[in-house]
Motif scaffolding. Structure first.
Motif: not given
Length: 644
Positions: A297-306
């Motif tokens: 699964l692809y996620a564009k913005s993850l908290a803490g990962e930027g």
């Protein structure tokens, strides 16, 4: 005369188990062998019913069956097999002498048949698997070499003691109207139709083909061989279709869904998702654990990962009746499609909803084993030559098209470069080897000079040049993915009893989807000694060869495993020459003394350990390609995440 009686005896016949679920049964039948047919009857004294009859000209193999399946559930304990068309008839004789007499007599009658197998399965097909090699495809190539003549003396066997005069005339015609068609088997239920769904469009190339439309349903009429089935469409039209273009229509079969991609590993999944670059893009694929599945699964913005990230989730199972599946423990489903449908609308513990399935929409159709069923001879007038791709040990290779539509590679065999007649016979068998990680042989043009070999076209050419031209651009995952591609192709050759003999990066090719495929398998057997020299100048590729090859010319799947270890080294050095500072005679001495190639900088210690396993001195201590595939897959999947 053609109807001359050769043998007659009451034997036991086993049902052919055309479906995995059909129960096996064993029935006494009166078997009669003449010069032209093998016929069996329901031999009740008051009336004889013809139950089946096989023309001897259609028989492809007769051989004893080794009992690898435990106890035999009938009174006669000596099985033999008669393989004809795509069927296998198992017959049980009352004694070893009886079985030997039937097998030897049948072999004598079929010795001039044109359809005889080169390899056969020495054990039974039972409950959906060959007991000898555990292959689950009924038409899979055999795993043991078939001897057409039995023992090499071919002397007639002595008669069975006390039964010298037991031959009786065949049953009097006419037979009962109740006799069965010769291809029928009275023990099987033929009413259940196997329905499949087309995964790709297939425009039939020949009049006997049936065109496929992606998504349409078809009924399978006959599984002619492992690569081609006879089918019927909704309009009643019948013809041959490629077996790798369809999938069974059942509730548990994921191949019919657009979000499932069977031949995608972790690294390729990440490449596809990054190319799509959409929040919620996802793929469902096979895990490294057999029978398990992973959601990537692809996620564009993850908290803490930027930045964008890709997460991999195992689909977990809870055993029970019914079995249940989950990605997040509070949300259980009875099937994987139900689970995917739910998470399309609810993230429920995932980093994003499953919004955009990636993979099959633009997926090109796989190669077929030949352009049509039993079409291996190609008319050269149907080939268009476009440009030269290079030259190999056999001659020039050109890009071309078949019937102006299929891109192909055409190898023109330089006269005197190979044993042509032997190769042409082998080519008919090699065409049946069809796998996503093997370069497909489509056919040959053998009725003219030079001979042409027509194969699948691979856009990026040989792996060795691909590695060298892109040196510095590969990461660990992409090099591991290349290694796994080659290993999967070699596993298929190993399962089917094929030995490559010259596995190296120069003999693998790369297509436009960056899939690496094994090429030229088995070809070195047909190269004339004074013509073939490897890139190192030797009569065989010394730097890729194990001690048993350069000492005794002893080839096996385990010698291919050694070569594969060297190929892995080539991959992780991005195309360097093995033992580059040592001439061949020094390499022989160094390897014999136990020296091995050093660890490439891009290879982890764990990956170098895998290479060293391939380089064991003793062949039996080297892993199989199946084991190597598992180790490489586990390495690719090692950081699969639990749901968060």
């Amino acid at each position: 005369m053609s109807g001359e009686l050769l043998l007659e005896e009451t034997l036991i016949k086993r049902s052919q188990q055309k479906k995995r679920t059909s129960p096996l049964n064993y029935k006494e039948r009166l078997f009669v062998l003449t010069k032209t047919r093998l016929t069996y009857y329901d031999g009740r004294p008051e009336k004889k019913f013809k139950r089946g009859s096989i023309e001897l000209s259609r028989i492809r193999c007769v051989e004893i069956v080794k009992n690898g399946g435990g106890s035999i559930p009938c009174n006669y304990k000596y099985p033999f097999q008669v393989v004809y068309d795509t069927n296998t008839l198992y017959v049980f004789a009352p004694s070893q002498n009886s079985r030997s007499l039937w097998v030897q007599s049948l072999k004598e009658e079929i010795k001039d048949n044109t359809v005889v197998f080169m390899k056969f399965h020495p054990q039974l097909w039972q409950e959906g698997v060959w007991l000898c090699c555990r292959q689950a495809e009924k038409q899979a190539l055999g795993c043991e070499e078939y001897n057409l003549f039995g023992d090499i003396t071919r002397k007639p066997l002595p008669p069975i003691p006390g039964e010298e005069n037991k031959r009786r005339p065949p049953p009097d015609p006419p037979l009962s109207e109740e006799y069965e068609d010769e291809d029928a088997d009275e023990d099987d239920d033929n009413n259940d139709e196997e329905v499949v769904v087309a995964l790709y469009n297939f425009p039939g190339a020949e009049p006997h083909d049936l065109s496929l439309v992606k998504g349409d349903e078809y009924v399978i009429l006959d599984k002619c061989d492992v690569n081609w089935y006879k089918a019927r469409n909704m309009y009643g039209e019948e013809g041959y279709i490629p077996s790798n273009y369809i999938t069974e229509k059942t509730s548990g079969n994921l191949e019919q869904y657009v979000w499932y991609s069977k031949q995608v590993n972790r690294n390729k999944a990440e490449e596809l998702l990054r190319t799509q670059d959409k929040e919620g893009s996802f793929i469902v694929r096979d895990s490294s654990t057999p029978g398990a599945y992973t959601v990537s699964l692809y996620a564009k913005s993850l908290a803490g990962e930027g930045s964008a990230a890709i997460k991999h989730y195992h689909i977990k199972e809870i055993e029970g009746s019914p079995k249940q599946f989950y990605l997040a423990e509070k949300h259980l489903f009875n099937s994987i499609p139900e689970l995917i449908e739910y998470h399309k609308h609810n993230a429920a513990g995932l980093v994003a909803r499953l919004r955009y399935p990636v993979g099959k929409q633009d997926k090109s159709a796989p190669s077929t084993a030949g352009f049509s069923y039993e079409k291996w001879e190609i008319n050269p007038s149907e080939l268009t030559f476009m440009k030269e791709l290079g030259s190999g040990q056999f001659g020039q290779v050109k890009l071309g098209k078949w019937r102006a539509q299929h891109k192909v590679a055409i190898k023109a065999i330089r006269e005197g470069a190979m044993y042509e007649e032997d190769f042409i016979e082998e080519a008919k068998i090699m065409m049946k080897l069809s796998h996503p990680k093997l370069v497909q042989l489509y056919g040959v043009c053998s009725q003219q000079k030079p001979i042409y070999i027509v194969t699948e076209f691979m856009e990026h050419g040989c792996l060795l040049n691909f590695l060298r031209q892109r040196r510095g651009s590969f990461n660990l995952e992409s090099l591991l993915s290349i290694s796994l591609d080659v290993c999967e192709g070699m596993e298929h050759l190993e399962v089917n009893g094929f030995i490559h003999r010259d596995l190296a990066a120069r003999n693998c090719l790369v297509n436009d989807a960056l899939v690496v495929k094994v090429s030229d398998f088995g070809m070195t057997r047909y190269v004339l000694d004074d013509q073939y020299t490897s890139s190192s100048g030797a009569k065989f590729p010394v730097k890729w060869s194990p001690p048993e090859v350069f000492n005794f010319c002893k080839y096996s799947s385990k010698s291919d495993v050694w070569s594969y270890g060297v190929l892995m080294w080539e991959v992780f050095t991005e195309g360097r020459m093995p033992f580059e500072k040592n001439p061949n005679h020094q390499v022989v001495m160094l390897v014999s003394q136990g020296q091995r190639l050093y660890r490439p900088k891009l290879a982890t210690p764990a990956l170098y350990d895998i290479m060293q396993l391939c380089w064991h001195e003793r062949p039996e201590e080297r892993p199989s390609f199946s084991h190597l595939c598992t180790m490489l897959s586990d390495t690719l999947e090692e950081d699969i995440l639990p749901p968060t």
